[in-house]
Design an enzyme around this catalytic site. Sequence first.
Site, mmCIF file in Angstrom:
data_model
loop_
_atom_site.group_PDB
_atom_site.id
_atom_site.type_symbol
_atom_site.label_atom_id
_atom_site.label_comp_id
_atom_site.label_asym_id
_atom_site.label_seq_id
_atom_site.Cartn_x
_atom_site.Cartn_y
_atom_site.Cartn_z
ATOM 1 N N GLU A 32 66.470 55.367 33.272
ATOM 2 C CA GLU A 32 65.506 54.334 33.678
ATOM 3 C C GLU A 32 64.578 53.995 32.511
ATOM 4 O O GLU A 32 64.141 54.889 31.785
ATOM 5 C CB GLU A 32 64.707 54.868 34.863
ATOM 6 C CG GLU A 32 64.424 53.853 35.927
ATOM 7 C CD GLU A 32 65.692 53.315 36.592
ATOM 8 O OE1 GLU A 32 66.169 52.245 36.136
ATOM 9 O OE2 GLU A 32 66.184 53.919 37.544
ATOM 10 N N LEU A 122 66.365 46.624 43.716
ATOM 11 C CA LEU A 122 67.839 46.629 43.718
ATOM 12 C C LEU A 122 68.381 45.390 43.012
ATOM 13 O O LEU A 122 69.535 45.026 43.170
ATOM 14 C CB LEU A 122 68.370 46.691 45.152
ATOM 15 C CG LEU A 122 67.906 47.900 45.969
ATOM 16 C CD1 LEU A 122 68.371 47.794 47.411
ATOM 17 C CD2 LEU A 122 68.432 49.185 45.354
ATOM 18 N N SER A 123 67.496 44.730 42.270
ATOM 19 C CA SER A 123 67.889 43.599 41.422
ATOM 20 C C SER A 123 68.381 42.387 42.192
ATOM 21 O O SER A 123 69.409 41.797 41.863
ATOM 22 C CB SER A 123 68.966 44.025 40.431
ATOM 23 O OG SER A 123 68.483 45.055 39.648
ATOM 24 N N SER A 124 67.605 42.011 43.194
ATOM 25 C CA SER A 124 67.972 40.793 43.918
ATOM 26 C C SER A 124 67.860 39.582 43.002
ATOM 27 O O SER A 124 68.665 38.649 43.098
ATOM 28 C CB SER A 124 67.085 40.615 45.145
ATOM 29 O OG SER A 124 65.728 40.700 44.776
ATOM 30 N N ASP A 169 70.438 45.255 34.801
ATOM 31 C CA ASP A 169 70.646 44.672 36.129
ATOM 32 C C ASP A 169 71.746 43.615 36.100
ATOM 33 O O ASP A 169 72.619 43.569 36.967
ATOM 34 C CB ASP A 169 69.347 44.014 36.635
ATOM 35 C CG ASP A 169 68.183 44.987 36.662
ATOM 36 O OD1 ASP A 169 68.427 46.206 36.534
ATOM 37 O OD2 ASP A 169 67.036 44.520 36.783
HETATM 38 C C1 GLA Z 1 64.084 46.693 35.869
HETATM 39 C C2 GLA Z 1 64.622 45.877 34.711
HETATM 40 C C3 GLA Z 1 65.766 46.613 34.012
HETATM 41 C C4 GLA Z 1 65.370 48.039 33.653
HETATM 42 C C5 GLA Z 1 64.725 48.740 34.841
HETATM 43 C C6 GLA Z 1 64.162 50.079 34.479
HETATM 44 O O1 GLA Z 1 65.043 46.816 36.872
HETATM 45 O O2 GLA Z 1 65.070 44.624 35.159
HETATM 46 O O3 GLA Z 1 66.167 45.903 32.868
HETATM 47 O O4 GLA Z 1 64.540 48.061 32.537
HETATM 48 O O5 GLA Z 1 63.695 47.980 35.419
HETATM 49 O O6 GLA Z 1 65.180 50.945 34.105
#
Ligand code: GLA
Length: 384
Positions: A32, A122-124, A169
């Site tokens: 992370e 969760l990267s929506s 992501d």
């Molecule tokens: C967010 C960012 C990623 C990454 C994470 C942390 O999700 O979009 O690029 O840096 O935080 O790991």
Amino acid sequence: MDYQAIISQFEKLYKKEPKLFRAPGRINLIGEHTDYNNGFVLPAAIDREIVYAIAPNQSDICRVYAMDLGEEDEIYLNSLKESEKRWNNYLIGVIAVLADKGLKVSGFDCVFAGSIPIGGGLSSSAALECGLGVALNELYGLGLNKRDIAFTAQKAEHEFAGVKCGIMDQFSSMFGELGKVFRLDCQTLDIQYFPFKQEGLKILLCDTGVTHSLASSEYNKRRHECEAGVEVIKKAGYSDVKTLRDVSLEVIAEFESKMDSVVYYRCSYVVEENNRVLEACKMLEAGDMEAFGKLMYQSHEGLSKKYEVSCKELDFLVEYTLDKDNILGSRMMGGGFGGCTINIVKEEGLDEYVEKISEAYKAEIGIPLKTFITDIVDGAGIVD
Ligand code: GLA
């Protein structure tokens, strides 16, 4: 996802047949805040996704409908500007980045819907951007590959959402493979897939239900702190160090008293986390999920104490698992300041466990905990 409902909505609004595209959200097992430091991450695409029903409309206006919100908006291709509808800026961002590259699209109609919890880490947003990228690439024959689409989506995030995110992501949404996690080397962009089929184990996500407003400003600040650390290391004679990726545990240890202490903690966390990802991959190959889980706990400890991107809700959820035999590993996931924890849990007794942690969370934090088991699926593409 109910694909038929999205198609029906599209046909009702636009009286024609659409094509369907999907882009998933992601989990990250470990690694992370390493991506923007050119380090390693270990993500996978999950069975939560954004789906687009879309068709060209032979004009220079795009009509877009966010089905979950019941909101409509338009995009004028000849004068792209920000919209008051926040969700639409992600779409406008993608179109603007493509236009910048000289890749023109014409007007289209689209309906989209999603099953990725917003603000859950969760990267929506990456899924929203990648999904549109994949759709436009196909509809207008733009000739982009998966990497190009991922970078287009990242640029849209930088320029239209104001978060200077790394590439994890977008790569997860594009390069995910069914049943596999992958180690992404964010320096070389090499990908190595690892099967993630562990007998009797599941991936449980616990959503705090909070997103603290610090999230994006502190995120950008962490980036700068890491860069500041790199400058100090360079100036001390390590001139070939370009990012924290080039720094070993031994070298960073030398700087404990030669750097601002906050900057030192940030950097030493990143260097340690990179090492943990490499170690975790070995554990995965050896099928040693107990050891893998321990690395996840160490990752959380670093994120909470050294990198300071956790919060009381996330810390509570991780601490709760510490004396529970059926949890192998637990940590906060994504940018931090809210969102989800990711947990490797034994299937046996899972229902009772979920009940207990939910009760404890409600009693301590005062809001309901949302939990879900997640499966690993393929990355973005057309839906047949
Ligand atoms: C967010 C960012 C990623 C990454 C994470 C942390 O999700 O979009 O690029 O840096 O935080 O790991």
